[in-house]
Write a protein that holds these residues in place. Structure first.
Motif, short mmCIF file in Angstrom:
data_model
loop_
_atom_site.label_atom_id
_atom_site.label_comp_id
_atom_site.label_asym_id
_atom_site.label_seq_id
_atom_site.Cartn_x
_atom_site.Cartn_y
_atom_site.Cartn_z
N GLU A 6 0.87 -1.17 0.00
CA GLU A 6 0.00 0.00 0.00
C GLU A 6 0.91 1.23 0.00
O GLU A 6 2.07 1.15 0.41
N ARG A 216 -2.83 2.45 9.35
CA ARG A 216 -2.51 2.09 7.96
C ARG A 216 -1.61 0.86 7.91
O ARG A 216 -1.77 -0.02 7.06
N ALA A 220 -2.59 -2.75 6.31
CA ALA A 220 -1.80 -3.26 5.19
C ALA A 220 -1.19 -4.62 5.49
O ALA A 220 -1.01 -5.44 4.57
#
Length: 337
Positions: A6, A216, A220
């Motif tokens: 990502e 995040r 991910a």
């Protein structure tokens, strides 16, 4: 080579490893709860120099020299060094390390610089661009106070949300050769800005950036906080740490059991009158190299996330009424069997 799942999130395939590390701190930091863990405590805040800026440079040089010595190396064995600090033009780094004649990448991410340096150093090592790299940062209470806040002689009263800039430095040597601590991956932070413009409340300004980066990376990598022994932030202090946990709780992620903060750990806020805790580039660097990595090496920890946070303002931007944007970079360390 590293794989990217990502934007901003990467995981090392071949591997980048921690070869050794060192920490150097001042007297106040040495008197704190973690004093016994640091490699060297310097009683004189001037470190034998004429100015505080020269002293900070010597702190950084000492940290690098110690890390190199502990590895059984010489400075010529380091292919690239990634370094930064809080002073204008990063003179703590450039003046401190110039005599080593090591290829030099100067970085500025405010208090997030240590994680930024580790990310760049590990990518260089894992990609084959460099066999052995080093990441180092420093800060000094007096240089930071002179640059960012009122002169020390002014004697202004500190607010309860204020943090105490650490006089400290930490250095980590990273290699492509296998060792007991592996840098598994990382997450490059996004700039967050909640409109806060109070320089005495930087923990609150940085907490949203830390929350975004942690969420995040967890998403991910398809992991949860329970997969880690510790989720360690870099100098949010007490106020910012409370806000981080509250923010993530509202977003559906509970890190209260795993979370600790370098700024909250390095001082005894009540006994040492540091209010919300420690801050500065050297805070998270010294705690990482003095306290966290040794526990990974010994096996007390096996899997940790290290998130260094930085407030990206300047004295001029604050005088112009700007807010304080922030960023948080994450490094994932794992104990190898």
């Amino acid at each position: 080579m590293a794989e990217y799942s990502e934007r901003g999130v990467f995981q090392h395939c071949g591997g980048a490893y921690v070869e050794n590390f060192a920490s150097v701190v001042g007297k106040k930091e040495g008197d704190g709860p973690l004093g016994a863990y640091f490699d060297e405590i310097i009683e004189d805040s001037h470190f034998g120099k004429q100015t505080w800026e020269q002293a900070e440079s010597r702190f950084q040089l000492e940290a690098v020299s110690l890390a190199v010595k502990k590895s059984g190396l010489i400075s010529d064995d380091i292919d690239v060094i990634c370094s930064g600090d809080l002073t204008n033009q990063c003179i703590g780094s450039s003046y401190g390390l110039r005599e080593l004649e090591i290829p030099f990448l100067c970085l500025y991410g405010a208090c997030s610089t240590m994680a930024e340096g580790i990310i760049i150093s590990s990518v260089l090592a894992e990609s084959g661009c460099a066999k052995r790299t080093a990441a180092v940062t420093s800060s000094h209470f007096s240089t930071a106070e002179r640059q960012f806040r009122s002169p020390l002689s002014y004697g202004g009263q500190r607010t309860p949300t204020a943090q105490w800039t650490c006089t400290a430095s930490g250095c980590i040597i990273i290699s492509s050769e296998k060792s007991s601590i592996r840098i598994v991956g990382g997450c490059i932070g996004k700039i967050a800005d909640m409109g806060i413009n109070d320089i005495t409340n930087m923990g609150s300004a940085m907490a949203p950036a830390a929350a975004e980066t942690i969420n995040r990376y967890l998403k991910a990598t398809n992991t949860s906080p329970n997969d880690y022994d510790r989720i360690i932030t870099g100098d949010l202090g007490d106020v910012g740490s409370a806000l981080l946990k509250e923010t993530m709780q509202k977003q559906g992620t509970d890190i209260s059991k795993q979370h600790c903060d370098c700024g909250s750990m390095i001082f005894d806020n009540e006994k040492q009158d540091t209010h919300s805790g420690g801050s500065g580039c050297g805070c998270s660097a010294a705690v990482l190299c003095g306290y966290i990595l040794p526990k990974l090496k010994s096996g007390e920890f096996s899997n940790i996330l290290f998130i260094a946070t930085g407030a990206l303002m300047s004295p001029v931007s604050l005088q112009q009424g700007e807010s304080i944007p922030s960023v948080a970079h994450l490094v994932h360390f794992r104990k190898e069997q």
